[in-house]
Write an enzyme that holds these catalytic residues in place. Structure first.
Site, short mmCIF file in Angstrom:
data_model
loop_
_atom_site.label_atom_id
_atom_site.label_comp_id
_atom_site.label_asym_id
_atom_site.label_seq_id
_atom_site.Cartn_x
_atom_site.Cartn_y
_atom_site.Cartn_z
N SER A 132 0.83 -1.21 0.00
CA SER A 132 0.00 0.00 0.00
C SER A 132 0.86 1.26 0.00
O SER A 132 0.47 2.28 -0.58
CB SER A 132 -0.98 0.00 1.17
OG SER A 132 -0.30 0.19 2.39
N ASN A 133 2.03 1.21 0.61
CA ASN A 133 2.92 2.38 0.56
C ASN A 133 3.44 2.60 -0.87
O ASN A 133 3.50 3.73 -1.34
CB ASN A 133 4.09 2.22 1.54
CG ASN A 133 3.71 2.70 2.93
OD1 ASN A 133 3.48 3.88 3.15
ND2 ASN A 133 3.61 1.75 3.87
N LEU A 176 18.83 -6.20 5.83
CA LEU A 176 19.88 -6.14 4.82
C LEU A 176 21.24 -6.04 5.48
O LEU A 176 21.42 -5.31 6.46
CB LEU A 176 19.64 -4.93 3.91
CG LEU A 176 18.31 -5.01 3.14
CD1 LEU A 176 17.90 -3.63 2.64
CD2 LEU A 176 18.42 -6.01 1.99
N HIS A 232 9.18 3.19 8.62
CA HIS A 232 9.06 2.29 9.78
C HIS A 232 7.82 2.69 10.58
O HIS A 232 7.63 3.88 10.86
CB HIS A 232 10.32 2.39 10.65
CG HIS A 232 10.26 1.50 11.84
ND1 HIS A 232 10.48 0.13 11.76
CD2 HIS A 232 9.98 1.75 13.14
CE1 HIS A 232 10.34 -0.39 12.96
NE2 HIS A 232 10.04 0.56 13.81
N ASP A 276 16.96 0.29 11.79
CA ASP A 276 15.98 1.30 12.21
C ASP A 276 16.60 2.46 12.99
O ASP A 276 15.95 3.03 13.86
CB ASP A 276 14.87 0.64 13.07
CG ASP A 276 14.06 -0.35 12.27
OD1 ASP A 276 13.94 -0.18 11.05
OD2 ASP A 276 13.55 -1.31 12.87
N1 NHR Z 1 18.35 -3.28 6.93
C1 NHR Z 1 19.22 -2.49 7.55
N2 NHR Z 1 20.51 -2.84 7.48
N3 NHR Z 1 18.89 -1.38 8.26
C2 NHR Z 1 17.58 -1.04 8.35
O1 NHR Z 1 17.27 0.05 9.04
C3 NHR Z 1 16.59 -1.85 7.71
C4 NHR Z 1 17.02 -2.97 7.00
C5 NHR Z 1 16.10 -3.82 6.37
C6 NHR Z 1 14.75 -3.57 6.48
C7 NHR Z 1 12.85 -2.30 7.41
C8 NHR Z 1 12.51 -2.73 8.82
C9 NHR Z 1 11.52 -1.92 9.56
O2 NHR Z 1 11.09 -0.86 9.12
C10 NHR Z 1 14.31 -2.45 7.21
C11 NHR Z 1 15.22 -1.58 7.82
C12 NHR Z 1 12.46 -6.47 8.69
C13 NHR Z 1 12.93 -6.82 9.94
C14 NHR Z 1 13.12 -8.28 10.31
O3 NHR Z 1 13.50 -8.60 11.42
C15 NHR Z 1 13.28 -5.81 10.83
C16 NHR Z 1 13.14 -4.50 10.46
C17 NHR Z 1 12.67 -4.15 9.19
C18 NHR Z 1 12.31 -5.15 8.32
N4 NHR Z 1 12.88 -9.24 9.35
C19 NHR Z 1 13.06 -10.67 9.50
C20 NHR Z 1 14.46 -11.11 9.02
O4 NHR Z 1 14.88 -12.18 9.49
C21 NHR Z 1 12.07 -11.45 8.67
C22 NHR Z 1 10.65 -11.14 8.99
C23 NHR Z 1 9.69 -11.62 7.89
O5 NHR Z 1 10.14 -12.11 6.84
O6 NHR Z 1 8.47 -11.44 8.10
O7 NHR Z 1 15.06 -10.45 8.15
O8 NHR Z 1 11.12 -2.34 10.67
C1 GAR Z 2 3.74 -0.75 6.71
O1 GAR Z 2 3.05 -0.42 7.90
C2 GAR Z 2 5.24 -0.53 6.89
O2 GAR Z 2 5.55 0.61 7.64
C3 GAR Z 2 5.61 -1.77 7.64
O3 GAR Z 2 4.85 -2.82 7.10
C4 GAR Z 2 3.68 -2.27 6.47
C5 GAR Z 2 3.72 -2.60 5.02
O4 GAR Z 2 2.53 -2.24 4.39
N1 GAR Z 2 7.00 -2.04 7.55
C6 GAR Z 2 7.61 -2.80 8.42
O5 GAR Z 2 7.05 -3.26 9.40
C7 GAR Z 2 9.05 -3.05 8.14
N2 GAR Z 2 9.53 -3.94 9.15
P1 GAR Z 2 2.42 -2.11 2.81
O6 GAR Z 2 3.04 -3.36 2.21
O7 GAR Z 2 0.96 -2.04 2.57
O8 GAR Z 2 3.17 -0.86 2.41
#
Ligand code: NHR
Ligand code: GAR
Length: 212
Positions: A13-14, A89, A105, A141
């Site tokens: 949606s974003n 990442l 986030h 984050d």
């Molecule tokens: N990578 C880095 N290095 N730094 C950030 O700030 C990042 C990033 C990758 C993604 C988005 C993020 C968020 O907004 C983001 C920011 C996934 C996880 C996570 O734990 C945490 C934070 C965010 C996105 N993911 C699990 C993993 O093992 C898998 C979860 C799943 O697949 O549902 O990678 O919060």
């Molecule tokens: C959004 O709320 C976004 O901020 C969040 O997941 C949703 C995705 O919605 N992101 C995270 O939680 C990253 N860890 P969308 O697919 O409809 O944009």
């Protein structure tokens, strides 16, 4: 013309809000780590280039990161936009795109990094919650903040009702951040903070609960 790559994992949606916003002209491509991401169909319908790099095809995170980086680099992007992208990442990936990698986030960072942010907010009992657009750094984050929006937390809120209120604001602030980028108005000040050229200061005080 600037080139943007949007990374998604699900509903998108974003991404949709970004595609629907009346932004300065730019080339956009969408890449998902999940072949079944709902957002892919919407992007294809709009004629936006899409690709999938499925993380399950890679035993090692570093190998997934490298394949994703190559798929992104094909578009020579000026900016890589994480929009509900759910894979952490690694350092090498982040360094390759550092300064041109942003994320949205669903919390008012630095509160509630990581996952299940709305459950974290309800558990902590905060009265104000929200969302943050930030530059991505290797540390999760915690990169420089571009824009935030706050929403009240209501006594009757569940994770779902709170998430929906925050999501509405995500759809407002992410297009705004992307517009600033496309207008060359974003820069880093050397102390890990973002400068927005032409920013209008506000003296509004937000209070929640908003009782007299
Ligand atoms: N990578 C880095 N290095 N730094 C950030 O700030 C990042 C990033 C990758 C993604 C988005 C993020 C968020 O907004 C983001 C920011 C996934 C996880 C996570 O734990 C945490 C934070 C965010 C996105 N993911 C699990 C993993 O093992 C898998 C979860 C799943 O697949 O549902 O990678 O919060
Ligand atoms: C959004 O709320 C976004 O901020 C969040 O997941 C949703 C995705 O919605 N992101 C995270 O939680 C990253 N860890 P969308 O697919 O409809 O944009």
């Amino acid at each position: 013309m600037k080139s943007i790559v949007i990374l998604i994992s699900g509903r998108g949606s974003n991404m949709q809000a970004l595609l629907e916003a009346d932004l300065p002209e730019c080339k956009i491509a969408v890449i998902s780590n999940r072949p079944d991401a709902g957002g892919l169909a919407y992007a294809r319908e709009r004629g936006v280039a899409t690709a999938v790099v499925d993380h399950r095809d890679f035993a090692l995170r570093a190998d997934f990161d490298a394949a994703l980086a190559e798929a992104i680099a094909l578009h020579q992007p000026d900016l890589v936009v994480l929009a509900g992208f759910m894979r952490v990442l690694g350092d090498a990936f982040v360094r390759r795109f550092e300064g041109r990698l942003i994320n949205i986030h669903p919390s008012l960072l630095p509160a509630f990094p990581g996952l299940r942010t709305h459950a974290q907010a309800l558990k902590a009992g905060v009265r104000i919650h929200g969302c943050t657009v930030h530059f991505v750094t290797p540390s999760l984050d915690s990169g420089p903040i571009v824009i935030q929006a706050a929403v009240p937390v209501h006594a009757a809120d569940t994770e779902e009702t709170l998430a929906a209120r925050v999501l509405d604001q995500e759809h407002v602030i992410y297009p705004r951040a992307l517009r600033w980028f496309l207008e060359d108005r974003l820069s880093l000040d050397g102390h890990g903070r973002v400068r927005v050229d032409g920013e209008i200061s506000s003296d509004v005080i937000l209070l929640a609960p908003s009782v007299q």
